[in-house]
Scaffold this motif. Structure first.
Motif, short mmCIF file in Angstrom:
data_model
loop_
_atom_site.label_atom_id
_atom_site.label_comp_id
_atom_site.label_asym_id
_atom_site.label_seq_id
_atom_site.Cartn_x
_atom_site.Cartn_y
_atom_site.Cartn_z
N UNK A 61 16.90 16.97 -8.64
CA UNK A 61 15.75 17.36 -9.46
C UNK A 61 14.98 18.54 -8.84
N UNK A 62 15.39 18.97 -7.67
CA UNK A 62 14.69 20.07 -7.01
C UNK A 62 13.31 19.69 -6.52
N UNK A 63 13.16 18.44 -6.05
CA UNK A 63 11.86 17.95 -5.59
C UNK A 63 11.90 17.60 -4.11
N UNK A 64 10.72 17.54 -3.52
CA UNK A 64 10.56 16.93 -2.20
C UNK A 64 9.82 15.61 -2.43
N UNK A 65 10.42 14.50 -2.03
CA UNK A 65 9.78 13.20 -2.27
C UNK A 65 8.92 12.82 -1.07
N UNK A 66 7.62 12.63 -1.33
CA UNK A 66 6.70 12.22 -0.27
C UNK A 66 6.71 10.69 -0.22
N UNK A 67 7.10 10.15 0.92
CA UNK A 67 7.32 8.71 0.97
C UNK A 67 6.71 8.05 2.22
N UNK A 68 6.57 6.73 2.10
CA UNK A 68 6.26 5.88 3.24
C UNK A 68 7.43 4.91 3.41
N UNK A 69 7.71 4.55 4.63
CA UNK A 69 8.69 3.50 4.89
C UNK A 69 7.95 2.17 4.91
N UNK A 70 8.44 1.24 4.07
CA UNK A 70 7.79 -0.08 4.02
C UNK A 70 8.39 -0.96 5.11
N UNK A 71 7.52 -1.57 5.87
CA UNK A 71 7.93 -2.36 7.02
C UNK A 71 7.60 -3.83 6.76
N UNK A 72 8.58 -4.69 7.01
CA UNK A 72 8.38 -6.14 6.87
C UNK A 72 7.80 -6.63 8.19
N UNK A 73 6.49 -6.55 8.26
CA UNK A 73 5.81 -6.59 9.55
C UNK A 73 5.76 -8.00 10.14
N UNK A 74 5.92 -9.02 9.29
CA UNK A 74 5.91 -10.40 9.79
C UNK A 74 7.30 -11.04 9.70
N UNK A 75 8.32 -10.22 9.36
CA UNK A 75 9.67 -10.76 9.27
C UNK A 75 9.83 -11.84 8.21
N UNK A 76 9.14 -11.69 7.07
CA UNK A 76 9.22 -12.70 6.02
C UNK A 76 10.50 -12.54 5.20
N UNK A 77 11.21 -13.63 5.00
CA UNK A 77 12.46 -13.59 4.21
C UNK A 77 12.18 -13.17 2.78
N UNK A 78 10.99 -13.47 2.27
CA UNK A 78 10.67 -13.20 0.86
C UNK A 78 10.26 -11.76 0.62
N UNK A 79 10.13 -10.96 1.67
CA UNK A 79 9.59 -9.61 1.47
C UNK A 79 10.62 -8.53 1.74
N UNK A 80 10.46 -7.43 1.02
CA UNK A 80 11.26 -6.23 1.26
C UNK A 80 10.74 -5.53 2.51
N UNK A 81 11.54 -4.61 3.01
CA UNK A 81 11.06 -3.75 4.09
C UNK A 81 11.95 -3.74 5.31
N UNK A 82 11.81 -2.68 6.09
CA UNK A 82 12.56 -2.55 7.34
C UNK A 82 11.97 -3.49 8.38
#
Ligand SMILES: *Cc1c(COP(=O)(O)O)cnc(C)c1O
Length: 238
Positions: free
Chosen positions: A114-135
């Motif tokens: 698309x010729x774009x630069x995507x501004x992003x955040x990395x989502x972190x699974x900070x408590x290691x919850x099985x129910x949550x997304x994230x690194x």
């Protein structure tokens, strides 16, 4: 309290929390999380000077955006599916929820097309919850080198949603963890990750004390969400 009064009260609490951490309140961005709320409510927020909105569903945002002032800016804060990336990229200024290497690769590829630069955040699974997304922290470190080769991504910082705890002090250690992991990754990979997206209605002052640069506040601005998603043709329930 009206939406404009709520926004003023939250801005005052942001300033207060920032001051107690020795920072300027105007360096902290407020996202009004508008999922579940219709264009009338958002119009009130815009009239009060709130121009930044957060949505967690691509479809809902796509339907809502044309009905809200063109001055508004939009951030995606919910999980992004790979089949929605092409639709999502032009709609959102920033994506807070890049939660795996796979979706990062998809966003990078489509942004290139698309010729774009995507501004992003990395989502972190900070408590290691099985129910949550994230690194996890290990996955983040293992992915960082490749992430930094994805030229169509501007990785602005990290985002987290700690486990819900009605006592905001219960979230403090997770906010501190996100900041510490960010600091460690910056050092290890010699990158700048200036932004920390953390803190919601019940705990944003604590998040700011722990380093948040952008807070995501829904209920405290718009009231309780009555529906899961707003759809065109429905009126605001609040
Ligand atoms: C809904 C949501 C918020 C806002 O939550 P409130 O408790 O209503 O302030 C913040 N961040 C994310 C990712 C959300 O999905």
């Amino acid at each position: 309290m009206s939406i404009s009064e709520n926004i003023a009260a939250i801005r005052a609490r942001i300033d207060e929390a920032a001051a107690s951490a020795g920072r300027a309140g105007d360096t902290i961005e407020l996202i009004a999380v508008s999922k579940g709320h219709g264009p009338e409510a958002l119009g009130e927020a815009v009239a009060a000077g709130q121009l930044l909105f957060g949505e967690n569903r691509v479809q809902e945002a796509r339907a809502k955006q044309p009905l809200v002032s063109g001055r508004a800016q939009w951030h995606l804060i919910g999980h992004l599916q790979s089949n929605k990336v092409r639709q999502a990229l032009p709609l959102f200024e920033r994506i807070h929820s890049i939660d795996s290497l796979d979706i990062a690769r998809d966003v990078n590829r489509v942004a290139g097309e698309l010729g774009l630069l995507a501004k992003i955040f990395l989502e972190i699974n900070v408590a290691g919850e099985a129910s949550k997304f994230g690194f996890s922290y290990d996955a983040l470190r293992a992915s960082m080198e490749e992430l930094l080769t994805l030229e169509r991504l501007s990785i602005d910082g990290l985002m987290a949603i700690p486990p819900f705890n009605p006592d905001p002090e219960g979230s403090r250690r997770y906010f501190a963890t996100l900041r510490e992991w960010r600091d460690a990754v910056q050092e290890e990979f010699r990158v700048g990750l200036p932004e920390l997206s953390m803190g919601m209605s019940h705990d944003f002052p604590v998040a700011i004390e722990e380093g948040a640069t952008i807070v995501r506040v829904g209920t405290a601005i718009f009231g309780e969400r009555t529906r899961k998603a707003w759809k065109p043709g429905t009126t605001d329930g609040d």
